[in-house]
Design a protein around this motif. Structure first.
Motif, PDB file in Angstrom:
ATOM      1  N   GLN A 180      -8.414  -4.400 -16.547  1.00  0.00           N
ATOM      2  CA  GLN A 180      -7.883  -3.071 -16.260  1.00  0.00           C
ATOM      3  C   GLN A 180      -8.439  -2.009 -17.217  1.00  0.00           C
ATOM      4  O   GLN A 180      -8.636  -2.287 -18.409  1.00  0.00           O
ATOM      5  N   LEU A 186     -17.434   1.645 -12.140  1.00  0.00           N
ATOM      6  CA  LEU A 186     -17.344   0.550 -11.176  1.00  0.00           C
ATOM      7  C   LEU A 186     -18.606  -0.322 -11.191  1.00  0.00           C
ATOM      8  O   LEU A 186     -18.524  -1.545 -11.045  1.00  0.00           O
ATOM      9  N   GLY A 220      -8.437  -3.532 -12.189  1.00  0.00           N
ATOM     10  CA  GLY A 220      -7.234  -2.734 -12.020  1.00  0.00           C
ATOM     11  C   GLY A 220      -7.306  -1.465 -12.847  1.00  0.00           C
ATOM     12  O   GLY A 220      -8.148  -1.325 -13.751  1.00  0.00           O
ATOM     13  N   LEU A 221      -6.425  -0.545 -12.525  1.00  0.00           N
ATOM     14  CA  LEU A 221      -6.295   0.704 -13.265  1.00  0.00           C
ATOM     15  C   LEU A 221      -4.951   0.711 -13.996  1.00  0.00           C
ATOM     16  O   LEU A 221      -4.060  -0.076 -13.674  1.00  0.00           O
ATOM     17  N   VAL A 226      -6.745   6.971  -8.310  1.00  0.00           N
ATOM     18  CA  VAL A 226      -6.717   5.726  -7.529  1.00  0.00           C
ATOM     19  C   VAL A 226      -7.522   5.888  -6.247  1.00  0.00           C
ATOM     20  O   VAL A 226      -8.350   5.035  -5.898  1.00  0.00           O
ATOM     21  N   PHE A 236     -11.332   5.973  -6.962  1.00  0.00           N
ATOM     22  CA  PHE A 236     -11.867   4.633  -7.207  1.00  0.00           C
ATOM     23  C   PHE A 236     -12.007   3.863  -5.897  1.00  0.00           C
ATOM     24  O   PHE A 236     -13.003   3.159  -5.675  1.00  0.00           O
ATOM     25  N   VAL A 246     -10.275  -1.760  -6.394  1.00  0.00           N
ATOM     26  CA  VAL A 246      -9.130  -1.823  -7.290  1.00  0.00           C
ATOM     27  C   VAL A 246      -8.023  -2.658  -6.645  1.00  0.00           C
ATOM     28  O   VAL A 246      -7.652  -2.436  -5.490  1.00  0.00           O
ATOM     29  N   VAL A 281      -2.714  -1.692  -2.691  1.00  0.00           N
ATOM     30  CA  VAL A 281      -2.953  -1.739  -4.133  1.00  0.00           C
ATOM     31  C   VAL A 281      -1.621  -2.040  -4.809  1.00  0.00           C
ATOM     32  O   VAL A 281      -0.672  -1.255  -4.715  1.00  0.00           O
TER      33      VAL A 281
END
Length: 350
Positions: A134, A165, A181-182, A190, A193, A205, A232
């Motif tokens: 993350q 990425l 993950g973020l 979000v 991404f 993600v 997600v």
């Protein structure tokens, strides 16, 4: 109270099955030593917890003397456990915070820093791969950890999301990380991404790890829809608001915890609306014959968009109480009462 079986849910769209409770380890190496950390990990594993979360900058508060100690404690424990039965998540430290002992800042979430961070985490965790890797917080200009509203005047150059990425994709291809993950993200981030990954054939993600608790339900406003439509998963951290929702800081003198042990820690919980809200939730818990911590955790455990709730513990007593709260069912009547309090005390610590 009836005992409930632990639930297991997919991490992202097609990831491994993870327990609905994740053990967070940010106190290991600061408030809890290695022996106690291993006791807590052992008990959680025995109770069906297969999901462990850590970060390269832990323990907190982050210091040069202890940085990386948490991953090492987890790694020494992991080395004597069946690796395939555990899902390990960790995080790369981002820029814009005064953590000069971590790669000199670090200055960016670029390829060199992400790769160096992964290699360090793999070494400390004593494993060949990380299940969920993350980004601890965004590199771009964004208010963090309760700082306030977005300010365009603070714009600065940053590593493009595509480049971030691409760096992660290389590590996925090498088998060093399995999913990405973020953390501490906002809806725009979000979705950006996700867009870049879709258009460029890069890793998607799987999760967003954000603060979520009775004092901070901001995730519900925009990110919960993304969780639903984009699949997600949400990993909820600070479900007890750094211990505030246990009620221990209402006492005179206040109970011991990170808020009392470390100066200027948990600034978002110093806002004027926090204490009145906590008192009201504590009163609600007692009317229902629950501990304040059990009420707060049962609420987060019940949310449909939460894949796993990250609980922290420094002592065995805390861990047992947090795990036992899984048996408390936040039914419709209780949730209506919680929502009534929320209308009066709306997000005092966003």
């Amino acid at each position: 109270m009836n005992k409930r079986q632990m639930q297991y849910r997919p991490l992202g769209e097609a990831g491994p099955q993870v327990s609905a409770i994740c053990l967070g380890t940010m106190t290991f190496g600061q408030q809890a030593g290695e022996a106690e950390g291993h006791r807590l990990l052992d008990h959680a594993f025995e109770r069906g917890i297969n999901f462990i979360d850590t970060a390269e900058m832990y323990p907190v508060p982050s210091r040069a003397e202890t940085s990386g100690a948490t991953e090492s404690i987890v790694g020494n424990w992991l080395a004597r456990k069946p690796r395939e039965k555990l899902v390990i998540a960790t995080k790369v430290t981002g820029p814009a915070r005064s953590l000069g002992w971590i790669r000199g800042g670090p200055p960016a979430l670029d390829r060199a820093n992400i790769r160096a961070a992964v290699e360090g985490s793999l070494r400390r965790l004593r494993t060949d791969y990380i299940d969920l890797y993350q980004l601890h917080w965004p590199e771009r200009n964004q208010p963090l950890f309760g700082q306030g509203s977005f300010d365009p005047a603070r714009e600065r150059a940053c590593t493009p999301i595509r480049a971030q990425l691409e760096a992660l994709a290389e590590l996925v291809e090498e088998g060093k990380i399995r999913q990405i993950g973020l953390s501490n993200e906002q809806p725009w981030g979000v979705m950006e991404f996700l867009r870049v990954a879709r258009e460029s054939g890069l890793p998607r993600v799987a999760t967003v790890q954000n603060s979520y608790n009775l004092l901070n339900r901001v995730y519900e406003y925009g990110l919960s829809e993304i969780s639903y439509r984009e699949k997600v998963g949400m990993l909820a951290y600070s479900p007890l608001a750094f211990g505030h929702l246990s009620g221990k800081y209402l006492a005179e003198p206040a109970g011991e915890g990170r808020i009392t042990l470390f100066e200027s820690f948990g600034v978002r919980y110093t806002k004027p609306g926090v204490q009145p809200a906590v008192r009201t939730y504590v009163e609600l818990a007692r009317r229902h014959g629950l501990s304040p911590a059990a009420l707060a955790l049962a609420f987060v455990y019940s949310r449909w968009f939460v894949t796993s709730t990250i609980i922290g513990a420094t002592t065995m007593a805390q861990l047992v109480e947090n795990l036992d709260a899984w048996d408390v069912v936040a039914d419709e009547d209780l949730c209506r009462e919680i929502d009534a309090v929320h209308l009066l005390h709306t997000n005092p610590a966003p």
